[in-house]
Design a protein around this motif. Structure first.
Motif, mmCIF file in Angstrom:
data_model
loop_
_atom_site.group_PDB
_atom_site.id
_atom_site.type_symbol
_atom_site.label_atom_id
_atom_site.label_comp_id
_atom_site.label_asym_id
_atom_site.label_seq_id
_atom_site.Cartn_x
_atom_site.Cartn_y
_atom_site.Cartn_z
ATOM 1 N N GLY A 203 -5.092 13.491 4.630
ATOM 2 C CA GLY A 203 -4.960 13.708 3.087
ATOM 3 C C GLY A 203 -5.928 13.429 2.189
ATOM 4 N N ALA A 204 -7.224 12.791 2.555
ATOM 5 C CA ALA A 204 -8.157 12.237 1.769
ATOM 6 C C ALA A 204 -9.641 12.762 2.756
ATOM 7 C CB ALA A 204 -8.192 10.861 1.619
ATOM 8 N N ILE A 205 -10.449 12.815 1.398
ATOM 9 C CA ILE A 205 -12.025 13.094 1.797
ATOM 10 C C ILE A 205 -12.712 11.869 1.357
ATOM 11 C CG2 ILE A 205 -11.809 15.755 1.892
ATOM 12 C CD1 ILE A 205 -14.033 14.088 -0.927
ATOM 13 N N GLN A 206 -13.751 11.757 2.148
ATOM 14 C CA GLN A 206 -14.801 10.736 1.626
ATOM 15 C C GLN A 206 -16.173 11.311 1.903
ATOM 16 O OE1 GLN A 206 -15.312 6.955 4.201
ATOM 17 N NE2 GLN A 206 -14.739 6.164 2.560
ATOM 18 N N ILE B 279 1.664 5.125 -13.699
ATOM 19 C CA ILE B 279 2.538 3.709 -13.725
ATOM 20 C C ILE B 279 2.560 3.123 -12.195
ATOM 21 C CG2 ILE B 279 4.492 5.188 -12.885
ATOM 22 C CD1 ILE B 279 4.439 1.883 -15.150
ATOM 23 N N LYS B 280 2.308 4.003 -11.109
ATOM 24 C CA LYS B 280 2.058 3.307 -9.869
ATOM 25 C C LYS B 280 1.063 2.558 -9.555
ATOM 26 C CE LYS B 280 4.905 7.030 -7.401
ATOM 27 N NZ LYS B 280 4.901 7.901 -6.366
ATOM 28 N N HIS B 281 -0.203 3.072 -10.419
ATOM 29 C CA HIS B 281 -1.434 1.908 -10.140
ATOM 30 C C HIS B 281 -1.232 0.825 -11.063
ATOM 31 C CE1 HIS B 281 -5.645 1.049 -10.128
ATOM 32 N NE2 HIS B 281 -5.768 1.018 -11.548
ATOM 33 N N MET C 252 -2.630 3.624 -1.410
ATOM 34 C CA MET C 252 -2.813 2.863 -2.265
ATOM 35 C C MET C 252 -4.033 2.754 -3.229
ATOM 36 S SD MET C 252 -3.134 -1.402 -1.046
ATOM 37 C CE MET C 252 -4.945 -0.866 -0.521
ATOM 38 N N VAL C 253 -5.185 3.140 -2.526
ATOM 39 C CA VAL C 253 -6.260 3.170 -3.194
ATOM 40 C C VAL C 253 -6.392 4.570 -3.896
ATOM 41 C CG1 VAL C 253 -7.391 1.669 -1.750
ATOM 42 C CG2 VAL C 253 -7.743 3.901 -1.678
ATOM 43 N N HIS C 254 -5.551 5.173 -4.052
ATOM 44 C CA HIS C 254 -5.563 6.608 -4.759
ATOM 45 C C HIS C 254 -4.567 6.621 -5.806
ATOM 46 C CE1 HIS C 254 -8.130 7.611 -1.031
ATOM 47 N NE2 HIS C 254 -8.826 7.721 -2.079
ATOM 48 N N GLN D 96 -7.482 6.679 -11.445
ATOM 49 C CA GLN D 96 -7.281 7.989 -11.586
ATOM 50 C C GLN D 96 -7.393 8.913 -10.452
ATOM 51 O OE1 GLN D 96 -10.251 9.093 -14.961
ATOM 52 N NE2 GLN D 96 -10.395 6.707 -15.003
ATOM 53 N N GLY D 97 -6.917 8.244 -9.212
ATOM 54 C CA GLY D 97 -6.974 8.967 -7.947
ATOM 55 C C GLY D 97 -8.200 8.824 -7.285
#
Length: 413
Positions: free
Chosen positions: A203-206, A394-396, A388-390, A232-233
């Motif tokens: 679900g993520a790219i790096q 309010i969740k952040h 978590m890191v994205h 900001q994701g």
């Protein structure tokens, strides 16, 4: 009383892959093998060179519990050599989380397990590989560098036939009684026996790379490594590789795309320019030295990769005579930060199980009992970290509040 005979005496073992897991297994089996027993014939095949041209990043080695890679290195007897190559001075470097302006959100240093001198450290991958290779080469094993195991199949007599290809394309066939698949994420052995057991997009790219700084890594990365959070994701990981080089990895959650640049091979000038442009745009909220680090990226060490992983393998009757270790067993994404630790412990634990058990089946069952829950926990942790890191909105904010509480608790201890 030590056994008078062993089920592997007079047998042949092929190890596919001489990376972290494969080299650890060979070194551990030799170290643990009974002195009165005849050591099995071992052939190790690795598609790469003994001294890889490209190993341009660093790894976290943990020792906060019995499952840490530092424990395996201590058991192998190479911990002192490893500690001499720590990226940061022992017990001074810390994992940190920062906001987009480099304000510290939390700072962590793991408590060491048992007699370990530290709970965590970072080491350049090339240094870890070199030390493990040298240790493994002390065993009574034959290493074949530049030869890849490309396929395998079970014979009617129960042995396993392995096809090996050289870098020039020549092929040969070898048989063995036990095949250890340590050939990485894209395991050809796994493809032969479990063609549908592939990695899945997490679900993520790096995107990232490595930059050189002759005067030393820019502050605060000269003493610390960790993650910047934007709210900001978008997040970005940073760590020194050595006294002059810094690796970075910018990430966000998004649908899987097709325009990835793998870690091997390097980028063209146009590809590097496009990667830098996208990274600077995506990470526009991050304060210096983010831009300086991105601009310093070397084309030969730049990448854009998807976060991919897979569930660990349960070894059963269909895999008799075959054991998967390391990434070939349970690939994890960079967000896990635990791949090297899993590989080290897999190699040691399998060797220990083989030396202690009365049969191959019993040894593999003992290995699974240890490795399966360890890998499953790492996989869950990786997925949790990706979320978590994205975080945004309010969740952040709630997550940051939790970090502040944790930081207050740690400072009071």
């Amino acid at each position: 009383m030590a056994p008078q005979t062993h089920f592997l005496e007079g047998k042949k073992i092929i190890v596919a892959g001489a990376g972290i897991a494969g080299s650890t297994f060979v070194a551990a089996l030799y170290k643990l093998w009974g002195p009165t027993l005849s050591f099995p014939e071992i052939a190790v095949f690795d598609r790469g060179l003994r001294e890889p041209k490209r190993e341009g990043y660093s790894l976290s080695l943990n020792g906060e519990n019995e499952h840490g890679g530092l424990i395996a290195l201590q058991q192998l007897g190479v911990l002192d050599d490893i500690l001499e190559h720590t990226v940061f001075p022992l017990n001074s470097g810390r994992f940190k989380m920062w906001d987009s302006k480099w304000n510290e959100l939390i700072s962590l240093q793991l408590k060491p397990f048992g007699t370990l001198p530290t709970g965590t450290m970072r080491i350049a991958r090339k240094d870890l590989r070199r030390i493990l290779t040298e240790k493994a080469e002390q065993a009574k094993a034959t290493f074949h560098w530049g030869f890849a195991c490309t396929a395998a199949e079970r014979l009617e007599n129960g042995r396993i036939k392995v096809t090996v290809a050289s870098q020039t394309g020549d092929t040969s066939v070898h048989e063995c009684d036990l095949l250890i698949a340590a050939d990485g994420v894209h395991s050809k052995i796994r493809g032969s026996f479990r063609p549908d057991d592939k990695t899945k997009y997490a679900g993520a790219i790096q995107m990232g790379g490595q930059g050189s700084f002759p005067n030393g890594p820019p502050s605060p990365l000269e003493q610390n490594w960790g993650m910047m959070l934007s709210g900001q994701g978008v997040s970005c990981f940073f760590s020194a590789v050595d006294k002059e080089n810094v690796v970075w990895g910018l990430s966000q959650r998004e649908p899987e795309r097709n325009d990835y640049y793998p870690r091997a091979g390097g980028l063209s000038a146009d590809q590097l320019a496009a990667l830098k442009k996208e990274a600077l745009s995506l990470g526009h909220m991050f304060a210096e030295p983010f831009r300086t680090i991105v601009e310093a990226t070397d084309a030969a060490r730049a990448f854009m990769v998807p976060a991919r992983d897979k569930e660990p393998i349960v070894h059963g009757a269909s895999l008799a005579g075959l054991v998967f270790i390391g990434d070939a067993n349970h690939a994890v994404s960079p967000f896990a930060g635990n791949g090297a630790n899993l590989a080290l412990k897999d190699g040691w634990d399998l060797a220990e199980a083989l030396c202690q058990a009365a049969s191959l089946n019993a040894a593999v069952a003992a290995y699974d009992k240890t490795s399966l829950p360890r890998a499953a926990e790492t996989l869950k942790m990786s997925h949790d970290r990706i979320s978590m890191v994205h975080l945004t909105g309010i969740k952040h904010k709630l997550f940051r509040a939790g970090l502040a509480t944790g930081r207050l608790f740690l400072s009071s201890k």
